[in-house]
Design a protein around this motif. Structure first.
Motif, mmCIF file in Angstrom:
data_model
loop_
_atom_site.group_PDB
_atom_site.id
_atom_site.type_symbol
_atom_site.label_atom_id
_atom_site.label_comp_id
_atom_site.label_asym_id
_atom_site.label_seq_id
_atom_site.Cartn_x
_atom_site.Cartn_y
_atom_site.Cartn_z
ATOM 1 N N GLU A 125 22.488 44.360 36.379
ATOM 2 C CA GLU A 125 23.489 45.048 37.205
ATOM 3 C C GLU A 125 24.443 44.041 37.859
ATOM 4 O O GLU A 125 25.660 44.262 37.898
ATOM 5 N N LEU A 126 23.888 42.937 38.367
ATOM 6 C CA LEU A 126 24.719 41.919 39.015
ATOM 7 C C LEU A 126 25.718 41.337 38.024
ATOM 8 O O LEU A 126 26.920 41.229 38.322
ATOM 9 N N ALA A 127 25.236 40.942 36.859
ATOM 10 C CA ALA A 127 26.118 40.353 35.846
ATOM 11 C C ALA A 127 27.218 41.328 35.449
ATOM 12 O O ALA A 127 28.388 40.947 35.307
ATOM 13 N N HIS A 128 26.862 42.590 35.285
ATOM 14 C CA HIS A 128 27.850 43.617 34.889
ATOM 15 C C HIS A 128 28.938 43.766 35.950
ATOM 16 O O HIS A 128 30.135 43.785 35.626
ATOM 17 N N HIS A 129 28.561 43.849 37.213
ATOM 18 C CA HIS A 129 29.540 44.095 38.286
ATOM 19 C C HIS A 129 30.415 42.865 38.562
ATOM 20 O O HIS A 129 31.600 43.018 38.883
ATOM 21 N N LEU A 130 29.851 41.674 38.439
ATOM 22 C CA LEU A 130 30.617 40.471 38.763
ATOM 23 C C LEU A 130 31.729 40.183 37.756
ATOM 24 O O LEU A 130 32.704 39.504 38.077
ATOM 25 N N GLN A 131 31.590 40.693 36.544
ATOM 26 C CA GLN A 131 32.513 40.312 35.481
ATOM 27 C C GLN A 131 33.942 40.815 35.676
ATOM 28 O O GLN A 131 34.864 40.311 35.022
ATOM 29 N N SER A 132 34.138 41.759 36.587
ATOM 30 C CA SER A 132 35.511 42.221 36.829
ATOM 31 C C SER A 132 36.336 41.155 37.546
ATOM 32 O O SER A 132 37.566 41.126 37.425
ATOM 33 N N LYS A 133 35.671 40.269 38.288
ATOM 34 C CA LYS A 133 36.379 39.240 39.061
ATOM 35 C C LYS A 133 36.057 37.814 38.618
ATOM 36 O O LYS A 133 36.818 36.892 38.911
ATOM 37 N N PHE A 134 34.955 37.628 37.918
ATOM 38 C CA PHE A 134 34.476 36.277 37.631
ATOM 39 C C PHE A 134 34.030 36.142 36.182
ATOM 40 O O PHE A 134 33.727 37.127 35.516
ATOM 41 N N THR A 135 33.975 34.892 35.725
ATOM 42 C CA THR A 135 33.299 34.579 34.469
ATOM 43 C C THR A 135 31.827 34.362 34.787
ATOM 44 O O THR A 135 31.491 33.562 35.671
ATOM 45 N N VAL A 136 30.959 35.066 34.108
ATOM 46 C CA VAL A 136 29.530 35.029 34.414
ATOM 47 C C VAL A 136 28.773 34.401 33.244
ATOM 48 O O VAL A 136 28.891 34.840 32.099
ATOM 49 N N GLU B 120 28.288 40.861 47.536
ATOM 50 C CA GLU B 120 29.028 40.584 48.756
ATOM 51 C C GLU B 120 29.042 39.105 49.081
ATOM 52 O O GLU B 120 30.087 38.529 49.451
ATOM 53 N N SER B 121 27.903 38.421 48.898
ATOM 54 C CA SER B 121 27.834 36.990 49.173
ATOM 55 C C SER B 121 28.704 36.212 48.192
ATOM 56 O O SER B 121 29.412 35.264 48.576
ATOM 57 N N CYS B 122 28.625 36.565 46.933
ATOM 58 C CA CYS B 122 29.423 35.857 45.915
ATOM 59 C C CYS B 122 30.908 35.959 46.214
ATOM 60 O O CYS B 122 31.648 34.965 46.178
ATOM 61 N N ILE B 123 31.351 37.161 46.535
ATOM 62 C CA ILE B 123 32.782 37.378 46.794
ATOM 63 C C ILE B 123 33.223 36.623 48.051
ATOM 64 O O ILE B 123 34.275 35.987 48.074
ATOM 65 N N SER B 124 32.392 36.660 49.099
ATOM 66 C CA SER B 124 32.767 35.997 50.345
ATOM 67 C C SER B 124 32.834 34.474 50.181
ATOM 68 O O SER B 124 33.643 33.803 50.822
ATOM 69 N N LEU B 125 32.009 33.924 49.307
ATOM 70 C CA LEU B 125 31.979 32.471 49.113
ATOM 71 C C LEU B 125 33.101 31.981 48.210
ATOM 72 O O LEU B 125 33.499 30.813 48.278
ATOM 73 N N LEU B 126 33.617 32.845 47.360
ATOM 74 C CA LEU B 126 34.616 32.423 46.380
ATOM 75 C C LEU B 126 36.024 32.953 46.642
ATOM 76 O O LEU B 126 36.941 32.696 45.853
ATOM 77 N N THR B 127 36.193 33.694 47.742
ATOM 78 C CA THR B 127 37.533 34.215 48.045
ATOM 79 C C THR B 127 37.924 33.858 49.481
ATOM 80 O O THR B 127 37.130 33.351 50.252
#
Length: 355
Positions: A227-238, A348-355
């Motif tokens: 689920e994490l990998a699927h959702h992150l791919q809209s904004k990041f390369t996973v 939420e943590s990934c987005i906050s750390l990279l944006t």
């Protein structure tokens, strides 16, 4: 003809059994050599341990080099491949190297392991000053007062849970120093490998999906990784990270999520792959220490340790289950508490750390 009295066995470059590098490269000899570099102190570090434990012990080298700029530093380990190049002599834990070390005369010995074999060796080596741990009454024991706190927190769970010091702080305390945010030292193997299939048009997030087979308590559910990998791919390369034990799991996660899985690799190549990432999501593993050493952002899962132990150097967040579990330092968790770290919290943590 050069004579034995003309030689400089105290020189950093002098080897004794073979020609030194300055001689091979510049044809110089001891009686007329501009590369003569006399050693003042000889120091031995004993840190056998797992690869991650060795990596997280490297900050002490900053202090030793500052305190003893003319020293020759030796390191005995089970993981010589991650010892920094600023260490003069690296020894793998083996009979021939132990025999060598037991016949050296050292100014300072620092044993950071409480294992019997490390403490026995520390007790048997000739050194003017010993720090860390030795044997007493056939048991591991603090070499001096500086090691008492670390010794006791390793003996009793309640003291371990009360500890408020990070591992680097404890490490420096054992050696008689004060930690001042000295960083890890690790070769990133830059330029040694090519990753042509990695899309760098977006920030790269590495998902390190496993941990040691001994520590099943630290595993985050596979469905959560999907689920994490699927959702992150809209904004990041996973990309998916792991070793042989995670291969089938990562193939499945890649198939179901669309994340990129380049495979598993030898250690140096794995380190370089982590170096391609902007952020890594991981449990407490070797990859965690590699991520910190490479100064990458990190989202760290923790459930079995006192989180005060981990110094992330301001690089990330520690996520834990929101209740106290009984799996402290346990290889398996009766409650499978890692499942209570939600996918949404990680996103939420990934987005906050990279944006």
């Amino acid at each position: 003809m050069i004579k034995p009295d003309d030689l400089h066995p105290d020189c950093r470059h002098f080897l004794g059994h073979i020609p030194c590098k300055p001689h091979k490269k510049h044809k110089v000899k001891c009686d007329d050599c501009s590369f003569y570099d006399p050693v003042k102190e000889k120091i031995l570090i004993i840190k056998l341990g797992a690869i991650g434990d060795v990596i997280r012990s490297t900050p002490i080298l900053h202090k030793l080099k500052k305190e003893y700029p003319k020293s020759e530093i030796h390191w005995l380990t089970l993981s010589p491949q991650v010892i920094p190049q600023i260490v003069d002599r690296v020894y793998k834990f083996s009979l021939e190297h132990i025999t060598t070390l037991q016949n050296l005369k050292l100014d300072l010995l620092i044993n950071l392991d409480k294992d019997y074999e490390a403490c026995a060796l520390a007790s048997s080596i000739n050194a003017k000053v010993k720090k860390g741990f030795v044997l007493k009454d056939n048991r591991p024991w603090p070499a001096d007062a500086n090691a008492v706190n670390k010794f006791l927190t390793g003996m009793f769970d309640d003291l371990s849970k009360q500890n408020s010091k990070s591992y680097p702080q404890e490490l420096f305390e054992i050696c008689g120093y004060t930690f001042q945010n000295e960083t890890y030292i690790l070769d990133n193997h830059e330029g040694e490998y090519d990753w042509p299939s990695l899309d760098r048009s977006k920030p790269v997030i590495g998902l390190n999906t496993g941990c040691s087979g001994r520590w099943k308590s630290r595993l985050w559910p596979e469905q959560n990784w999907i689920e994490l990998a699927h959702h992150l791919q809209s904004k990041f390369t996973v990309i998916l990270l792991g070793g042989p034990e995670e291969h089938e799991k990562n193939l499945n996660i890649a198939r179901k999520s669309g994340a990129h899985y380049p495979g598993y690799f030898p250690l140096a190549q794995f380190i370089n792959l982590v170096n391609q990432c902007d952020l890594v999501v991981t449990a407490v593993t070797m990859a965690m220490h590699i991520t910190i050493a490479l100064n990458k952002k990190i989202v760290l899962f923790n459930n079995t340790f006192n989180k005060a132990e981990f110094d992330l150097y301001g690089l990330g967040h520690i996520l834990e289950p929101d209740f106290d579990c009984d799996c402290y330092y346990a290889p398996e968790c009766p409650n499978n508490c890692m499942q209570y770290i939600s996918v949404d919290r990680v996103i939420e943590s990934c987005i906050s750390l990279l944006t």
